[in-house]
Design a protein around this motif. Structure first.
Motif, PDB file in Angstrom:
ATOM      1  N   MET A  30      33.264  27.371  62.428  1.00 50.07           N
ATOM      2  CA  MET A  30      33.325  26.703  63.221  1.00 50.07           C
ATOM      3  C   MET A  30      32.626  26.850  64.494  1.00 50.07           C
ATOM      4  O   MET A  30      33.216  27.677  65.066  1.00 50.07           O
ATOM      5  N   CYS A  31      31.544  26.259  64.611  1.00 53.23           N
ATOM      6  CA  CYS A  31      30.666  26.542  65.907  1.00 53.23           C
ATOM      7  C   CYS A  31      31.044  25.186  66.919  1.00 53.23           C
ATOM      8  O   CYS A  31      31.659  24.347  66.626  1.00 53.23           O
ATOM      9  N   LYS A  34      29.794  21.891  65.664  1.00 51.90           N
ATOM     10  CA  LYS A  34      30.495  21.428  64.651  1.00 51.90           C
ATOM     11  C   LYS A  34      31.897  20.853  64.919  1.00 51.90           C
ATOM     12  O   LYS A  34      32.317  19.755  64.566  1.00 51.90           O
ATOM     13  N   ARG A  35      32.418  21.316  65.764  1.00 43.87           N
ATOM     14  CA  ARG A  35      33.763  20.952  66.295  1.00 43.87           C
ATOM     15  C   ARG A  35      33.474  19.678  67.189  1.00 43.87           C
ATOM     16  O   ARG A  35      34.313  18.852  67.036  1.00 43.87           O
ATOM     17  N   ARG A  36      32.467  19.670  67.843  1.00 45.44           N
ATOM     18  CA  ARG A  36      32.304  18.438  68.675  1.00 45.44           C
ATOM     19  C   ARG A  36      32.123  17.295  67.538  1.00 45.44           C
ATOM     20  O   ARG A  36      32.563  15.963  67.922  1.00 45.44           O
ATOM     21  N   GLN A  38      33.338  16.797  64.664  1.00 48.57           N
ATOM     22  CA  GLN A  38      34.605  16.603  64.241  1.00 48.57           C
ATOM     23  C   GLN A  38      35.496  15.733  64.962  1.00 48.57           C
ATOM     24  O   GLN A  38      36.351  15.170  64.692  1.00 48.57           O
ATOM     25  N   GLU A  39      35.172  16.023  66.229  1.00 47.86           N
ATOM     26  CA  GLU A  39      36.215  15.307  67.195  1.00 47.86           C
ATOM     27  C   GLU A  39      35.583  14.081  67.857  1.00 47.86           C
ATOM     28  O   GLU A  39      36.008  13.471  68.802  1.00 47.86           O
TER      29      GLU A  39
END
Length: 232
Positions: A30-31, A34-36, A38-39
């Motif tokens: 989870m970089c 990648k988190r952005r 997903q959000e």
């Protein structure tokens, strides 16, 4: 035979480029980017993206709509998502108009979530918005207040506390179009002490509104009759 100690790195994160020996490791990686991604469908991110796009339309005159990837890779991503969350919490009057206000007036991005900015927006809004729109919003707010407090609509200005009314004026929930043109509005203003008068003065400045009413006499007559029919 020589043993090849170099392990293949076939699994790379498409967002940050980091490579892994195992696919399972990549799947739990989870970089930030990648988190952005997903959000991106969460409410704060959606509001942030729309504001990001609008910013470039108005300030840079961009003819091409900014993409979600450009938003995610922007150095201002966090600031725009923070503003998106602010919109969700604040629930401003006309969110799109508020967004345009901060952009067009050159407000610094770091200040978009501060109280003084929204105060300036409301002061500008109540002075410029159409009389009917202002009156409709105020009547809706009074109806909701009356339901919450289990009282009659016509008694709003009689029963509302000075503190609550001052807050409603400052946040644009009570427009001067109603406060000054209904028969019971004077009852409220008589409750105000110096502090109430100070925090509401910019929004209900009598001098400004008396001049405005003279210029817009047709609207004044229409709104006054409307309020009388509504029982205020």
């Amino acid at each position: 035979m020589k043993t090849n100690t170099k392990m293949k790195q076939d699994f790379a994160c498409k967002f940050c480029g980091t490579k892994f020996h195992k696919e399972d490791t990549l799947s739990v990686h989870m970089c930030v980017k990648k988190r952005r991604h997903q959000e991106i469908d969460t409410a704060p991110s959606r509001f942030g993206l729309r504001t990001f796009q609008r910013f470039y339309q108005l300030s840079v005159k961009s003819k091409t709509l900014k993409t979600a990837d450009e938003f995610i890779n922007s150095q201002y991503y966090i600031d725009f998502v923070k503003f998106g969350n602010h919109l969700l919490t604040l629930k401003p009057i006309n969110p799109e108009q508020f967004t345009d206000f901060v952009i067009k007036n050159g407000v610094k991005l770091k200040d978009w979530t501060k109280d003084f900015v929204y105060d300036a927006y409301i002061e500008d809004l109540v002075k410029k918005e159409p009389a009917v729109a202002a009156t409709d919003r105020t009547i809706t707010e009074i109806m909701e207040w009356s339901e919450r407090n289990k009282t009659e609509f016509k008694n709003f200005f009689i029963e509302v506390t000075a503190n609550e009314a001052a807050y409603m004026i400052r946040t644009g929930k009570i427009s001067p179009w109603v406060l000054y043109l209904c028969e019971s509005g004077d009852i409220l203003t008589q409750k105000f002490n110096e502090d109430h008068a100070r925090i509401t003065s910019a929004f209900i400045d009598p001098g400004f509104w008396m001049k405005k009413f003279k210029k817009e006499s047709e609207d004044v007559d229409y709104i006054r009759n409307l309020l009388q029919a509504a029982g205020l």
